[in-house]
Write a protein that holds these residues in place. Structure first.
Motif, PDB file in Angstrom:
ATOM      1  N   VAL A  24      40.417  33.868  41.965  1.00 12.39           N
ATOM      2  CA  VAL A  24      40.802  34.837  40.996  1.00 12.39           C
ATOM      3  C   VAL A  24      40.770  36.140  41.632  1.00 12.39           C
ATOM      4  O   VAL A  24      39.421  36.665  42.144  1.00 12.39           O
ATOM      5  CB  VAL A  24      40.126  34.733  39.579  1.00 12.39           C
ATOM      6  CG1 VAL A  24      40.219  35.848  38.806  1.00 12.39           C
ATOM      7  CG2 VAL A  24      40.272  33.324  39.047  1.00 12.39           C
ATOM      8  N   ASP A  28      44.258  39.840  38.910  1.00 12.23           N
ATOM      9  CA  ASP A  28      43.950  38.812  37.996  1.00 12.23           C
ATOM     10  C   ASP A  28      43.284  39.248  36.648  1.00 12.23           C
ATOM     11  O   ASP A  28      43.530  38.954  35.593  1.00 12.23           O
ATOM     12  CB  ASP A  28      43.510  37.455  38.445  1.00 12.23           C
ATOM     13  CG  ASP A  28      44.607  36.826  39.282  1.00 12.23           C
ATOM     14  OD1 ASP A  28      45.801  37.148  39.439  1.00 12.23           O
ATOM     15  OD2 ASP A  28      44.303  35.932  40.347  1.00 12.23           O
ATOM     16  N   ASP A  31      44.720  42.040  34.839  1.00  9.71           N
ATOM     17  CA  ASP A  31      45.813  41.521  33.868  1.00  9.71           C
ATOM     18  C   ASP A  31      45.418  40.657  32.638  1.00  9.71           C
ATOM     19  O   ASP A  31      45.722  40.842  31.535  1.00  9.71           O
ATOM     20  CB  ASP A  31      46.612  40.674  34.760  1.00  9.71           C
ATOM     21  CG  ASP A  31      47.464  41.388  35.741  1.00  9.71           C
ATOM     22  OD1 ASP A  31      47.500  42.586  35.772  1.00  9.71           O
ATOM     23  OD2 ASP A  31      47.926  40.757  36.769  1.00  9.71           O
ATOM     24  N   TYR A  32      44.157  39.697  32.815  1.00  5.37           N
ATOM     25  CA  TYR A  32      43.511  39.093  31.781  1.00  5.37           C
ATOM     26  C   TYR A  32      43.245  39.977  30.551  1.00  5.37           C
ATOM     27  O   TYR A  32      43.255  39.535  29.533  1.00  5.37           O
ATOM     28  CB  TYR A  32      42.582  38.239  32.346  1.00  5.37           C
ATOM     29  CG  TYR A  32      41.764  37.470  31.365  1.00  5.37           C
ATOM     30  CD1 TYR A  32      41.968  36.242  30.939  1.00  5.37           C
ATOM     31  CD2 TYR A  32      40.465  38.086  30.923  1.00  5.37           C
ATOM     32  CE1 TYR A  32      41.283  35.560  30.149  1.00  5.37           C
ATOM     33  CE2 TYR A  32      39.706  37.269  29.933  1.00  5.37           C
ATOM     34  CZ  TYR A  32      40.078  36.130  29.565  1.00  5.37           C
ATOM     35  OH  TYR A  32      39.248  35.325  28.608  1.00  5.37           O
ATOM     36  N   LEU A  58      48.537  33.364  34.345  1.00  7.28           N
ATOM     37  CA  LEU A  58      47.398  32.595  34.789  1.00  7.28           C
ATOM     38  C   LEU A  58      47.776  31.259  34.372  1.00  7.28           C
ATOM     39  O   LEU A  58      48.314  30.961  33.122  1.00  7.28           O
ATOM     40  CB  LEU A  58      46.116  33.145  34.150  1.00  7.28           C
ATOM     41  CG  LEU A  58      45.747  34.749  34.753  1.00  7.28           C
ATOM     42  CD1 LEU A  58      44.621  35.036  34.005  1.00  7.28           C
ATOM     43  CD2 LEU A  58      45.428  34.499  36.146  1.00  7.28           C
ATOM     44  N   GLN A  62      42.732  28.890  35.263  1.00  6.40           N
ATOM     45  CA  GLN A  62      42.012  30.220  35.550  1.00  6.40           C
ATOM     46  C   GLN A  62      41.560  30.896  34.429  1.00  6.40           C
ATOM     47  O   GLN A  62      40.599  31.630  34.683  1.00  6.40           O
ATOM     48  CB  GLN A  62      43.187  31.189  36.080  1.00  6.40           C
ATOM     49  CG  GLN A  62      43.619  30.598  37.652  1.00  6.40           C
ATOM     50  CD  GLN A  62      45.012  31.359  38.101  1.00  6.40           C
ATOM     51  OE1 GLN A  62      45.929  31.105  37.418  1.00  6.40           O
ATOM     52  NE2 GLN A  62      44.996  31.783  39.463  1.00  6.40           N
ATOM     53  N   SER A  63      42.116  30.847  33.283  1.00  8.55           N
ATOM     54  CA  SER A  63      41.919  31.471  32.226  1.00  8.55           C
ATOM     55  C   SER A  63      40.528  31.280  31.676  1.00  8.55           C
ATOM     56  O   SER A  63      39.974  31.960  31.205  1.00  8.55           O
ATOM     57  CB  SER A  63      42.991  31.276  30.970  1.00  8.55           C
ATOM     58  OG  SER A  63      42.674  32.087  29.817  1.00  8.55           O
TER      59      SER A  63
END
Length: 92
Positions: A24, A28, A31-32, A58, A62-63
């Protein structure tokens, strides 16, 4: 008693050293967090998680890993309804 106190200090120290999930990127994470803020900072149901994953690009894995990381890092908190709330950045 001292042993328990030392262990407690060790656990607090570990929480402060949370590492981002493997694979990650900082982008990332950004963006999350932006995606979570766009849906109101709380994720409770599939209807909350799916737009975050789509917006951030994602996978579910990953989330989930990012959510666990942010909980460990103190940037998110568990909700009584089983969800998670981001509590930093735009969600502070």
């Amino acid at each position: 008693m001292r042993v328990w106190a030392a262990m407690a200090v060790g656990f607090v120290g570990l929480a402060g050293c949370a590492m981002p999930p493997e694979g990650v990127s900082p982008e990332d994470l950004k963006d999350y967090k932006t995606a979570v803020a766009s849906i109101g900072c709380e994720m409770v149901t599939e209807a909350d998680y799916l737009p975050v994953e789509l917006q951030a690009g994602l996978t579910r894995e990953q989330s989930t890993a990012i959510t666990a990381y942010l909980l460990t890092a103190g940037e998110a908190e568990r909700l009584d309804n089983g969800g998670v709330k981001l509590k930093t950045g735009a969600c502070a």
